[in-house]
Design a protein around this motif. Structure first.
Motif, PDB file in Angstrom:
ATOM      1  N   ILE A  11     -22.802  -8.631  28.686  1.00 49.28           N
ATOM      2  CA  ILE A  11     -23.336  -9.904  29.157  1.00 49.28           C
ATOM      3  C   ILE A  11     -22.443 -10.449  30.264  1.00 49.28           C
ATOM      4  CG2 ILE A  11     -23.950 -12.263  28.488  1.00 49.28           C
ATOM      5  CD1 ILE A  11     -25.641 -10.203  27.108  1.00 49.28           C
ATOM      6  N   LYS A  12     -23.050 -10.961  31.322  1.00 49.87           N
ATOM      7  CA  LYS A  12     -22.290 -11.621  32.379  1.00 49.87           C
ATOM      8  C   LYS A  12     -22.230 -13.115  32.070  1.00 49.87           C
ATOM      9  CE  LYS A  12     -22.555  -9.940  36.465  1.00 49.87           C
ATOM     10  NZ  LYS A  12     -22.976  -9.535  37.844  1.00 49.87           N
ATOM     11  N   VAL A  13     -21.003 -13.672  32.072  1.00 45.65           N
ATOM     12  CA  VAL A  13     -20.837 -15.084  31.735  1.00 45.65           C
ATOM     13  C   VAL A  13     -19.959 -15.775  32.769  1.00 45.65           C
ATOM     14  CG1 VAL A  13     -21.081 -14.672  29.253  1.00 45.65           C
ATOM     15  CG2 VAL A  13     -18.801 -14.662  30.277  1.00 45.65           C
ATOM     16  N   LYS A  14     -20.163 -17.086  32.902  1.00 43.21           N
ATOM     17  CA  LYS A  14     -19.285 -17.911  33.728  1.00 43.21           C
ATOM     18  C   LYS A  14     -18.385 -18.702  32.797  1.00 43.21           C
ATOM     19  CE  LYS A  14     -19.155 -21.419  37.366  1.00 43.21           C
ATOM     20  NZ  LYS A  14     -19.930 -22.283  38.285  1.00 43.21           N
ATOM     21  N   ILE A  15     -17.075 -18.693  33.060  1.00 42.59           N
ATOM     22  CA  ILE A  15     -16.119 -19.410  32.216  1.00 42.59           C
ATOM     23  C   ILE A  15     -16.140 -20.888  32.600  1.00 42.59           C
ATOM     24  CG2 ILE A  15     -13.733 -19.542  31.419  1.00 42.59           C
ATOM     25  CD1 ILE A  15     -15.227 -16.904  30.761  1.00 42.59           C
ATOM     26  N   ILE A  16     -16.399 -21.740  31.607  1.00 46.61           N
ATOM     27  CA  ILE A  16     -16.528 -23.182  31.888  1.00 46.61           C
ATOM     28  C   ILE A  16     -15.497 -24.025  31.147  1.00 46.61           C
ATOM     29  CG2 ILE A  16     -19.001 -23.022  32.406  1.00 46.61           C
ATOM     30  CD1 ILE A  16     -19.545 -24.072  29.563  1.00 46.61           C
ATOM     31  N   GLY A  17     -14.699 -23.413  30.256  1.00 49.45           N
ATOM     32  CA  GLY A  17     -13.710 -24.196  29.532  1.00 49.45           C
ATOM     33  C   GLY A  17     -12.850 -23.332  28.637  1.00 49.45           C
ATOM     34  N   VAL A  18     -11.988 -23.993  27.871  1.00 50.27           N
ATOM     35  CA  VAL A  18     -11.078 -23.314  26.944  1.00 50.27           C
ATOM     36  C   VAL A  18     -11.112 -24.032  25.604  1.00 50.27           C
ATOM     37  CG1 VAL A  18      -8.652 -22.724  26.479  1.00 50.27           C
ATOM     38  CG2 VAL A  18      -9.563 -22.527  28.805  1.00 50.27           C
ATOM     39  N   ASP A  19     -11.134 -23.261  24.538  1.00 51.53           N
ATOM     40  CA  ASP A  19     -11.092 -23.809  23.188  1.00 51.53           C
ATOM     41  C   ASP A  19     -10.111 -22.993  22.365  1.00 51.53           C
ATOM     42  OD1 ASP A  19     -11.531 -25.010  20.748  1.00 51.53           O
ATOM     43  OD2 ASP A  19     -13.479 -24.068  20.386  1.00 51.53           O
TER      44      ASP A  19
END
Length: 427
Positions: free
Chosen positions: A410-418
């Motif tokens: 899956i191609k994903v865009k990183i939008i944050g950190v948890d």
């Protein structure tokens, strides 16, 4: 009959448990969880620390107590390194060394017929060749482990493993190709090549890590090839260059450091110094733009002063590893380090460990936050309560809202950190 495996230790042990399980299944067994009732329980031991030995003894006695009528098998590094262990654990019906893992099915049959305790611990010998069965599938896994090397010639002063595993032995290249082909035919897209001293792969058969990685990558269906834990030696400029030309190779290197202090490294009988290690990291970051460098750091080795510790801590911070496994030195009987007189107090080791973990976690969080805005590919692995998880090529963990079939890219865009995860959204 039902069998259950209780495995301690590293990925090599996990692999060997999988090979033994697959062999038993081919011979009519059903594999169940070690928490379930089984006719045979196999404890695959680790012996890297005294604590590992303690956990093994505890597991053998617990399983015997909870399952008095079952067959208890003990194998692995603990018995291989210390054959006298079998006298300390009469609760085990069958005691094997890791060199005898291929014989498990036959030994179980022999015990069923005779009901007599069996001990089979063949010593590792100089000149031994690589041996062992293979794995064609794993339960509940989306990446497959492939053991390609066994043994170690290093004899670090704190380590029992050369005695538990023998000398360096490499799996023939064609055997790697065949095993990876079987895994690809069973749907695996990613393989992890592992060994006891993986960096030494091929030194006994005229090969090297590049050939092993290229062989795995050439198999139809394999899209990622990853390396397990490495030692700094043997990672030469030519190895780095060769790996950089394999598009399926994952740019993640877990390279054991142990200490950033040269004095401590010498006492550990490590075969490099901090400058050589730093140069290696610099070269890797220059050749692989998206590389992640992770490592192990031991704290409180005998003779480590406050000044030595600070030197090691400063080196770790300067190198800015993307992740660090920090652990206190554990005295391992039978090693030179265990006999050293200047042992560090446990409270001091614990304090130093906590500081090192805190500092390295700050670096880890900075790395994860720097991924925000990037578009990356992950292989989905787990679905939990409306989210699925996966890892990028450089082994950055990512959580994504939604559901996905395990093993899908899956191609994903990183939008944050948890916490220790990046948060991604599908592109």
């Amino acid at each position: 009959m039902k069998c259950a495996f209780y495995t301690l230790g590293c990925k090599v042990n996990q692999y060997e448990s999988a090979t033994m399980a697959e062999d038993l299944v081919k011979n009519g067994f059903t594999c169940v969880s070690p928490s379930e009732d089984a006719d045979v329980y196999i404890i695959n031991s680790c012996s890297v620390t005294a604590e590992s030995d303690r956990k093994t003894r505890q597991a053998v006695r617990r399983l015997r107590n909870n399952h008095p009528d079952s067959i208890i098998v003990l194998t692995g590094c603990m018995t291989q390194a210390t054959p006298s262990t079998e006298k300390e654990l009469p609760e085990a019906d069958i005691v094997m060394g890791n060199k005898n893992n291929d014989c498990l099915y036959g030994l179980i049959l022999r015990f069923i017929r005779s009901r007599k305790r069996d001990v089979e611990i063949d010593p590792h010998m100089t000149g031994d060749i690589f041996r062992g069965k293979t794995v064609s599938a794993y339960s509940e896994k989306t990446r497959a482990i492939v053991k390609i090397e066994d043994g170690c010639n290093r004899f670090c002063s704190y380590c029992i493993i050369p005695y538990a595993r023998g000398r360096v032995r490499s799996k023939p290249v064609e055997d790697i190709r065949k095993e990876v082909t079987d895994l690809a035919n069973n749907g695996y897209k990613e393989v992890v090549l592992v060994g006891i001293n993986l960096s030494a792969y091929g030194t006994d058969i005229g090969s090297d890590m590049v050939e092993a990685v290229r062989t795995a990558a050439e198999v139809d269906g394999i899209e990622r090839v990853r390396l397990g834990s490495l030692e700094p030696d043997h990672i030469t400029d030519s190895i780095i260059s060769g790996l950089s030309q394999i598009k399926e190779f994952c740019p993640q290197f877990h390279i054991s450091l142990q200490s950033g202090c040269d004095k401590t490294l010498k006492r550990m009988n490590r075969h490099y110094n901090s400058v050589e290690y730093e140069d290696l990291c610099t070269n890797l970051r220059a050749v692989f733009p998206d590389v992640t460098l992770t490592t192990d750091v031991m704290v409180g080795f005998p003779g480590e002063t406050d000044s030595d510790y600070e030197i090691s801590l400063d080196f770790v911070k300067k190198t800015a590893f993307e992740k660090v496994h920090v652990f206190p030195y554990s005295r391992r009987p039978g090693t030179p380090a265990a006999r050293m007189s200047d042992q560090v107090d446990n409270s001091v080791k614990q304090h130093r460990t906590e500081i090192m973990i805190d500092e390295t976690e700050k670096i880890r969080q900075t790395f994860l936050k720097n991924q925000i805005g990037k578009t990356l590919e992950i292989i989905s692995e787990e679905n939990h309560g409306g989210t699925f998880r996966g890892y990028t090529a450089n082994y950055t963990p990512v959580k994504v809202k939604g559901s996905c079939r395990c093993g899908e890219i899956i191609k994903v865009k990183i939008i944050g950190v948890d916490g220790d995860f990046c948060i991604g959204e599908p592109v």
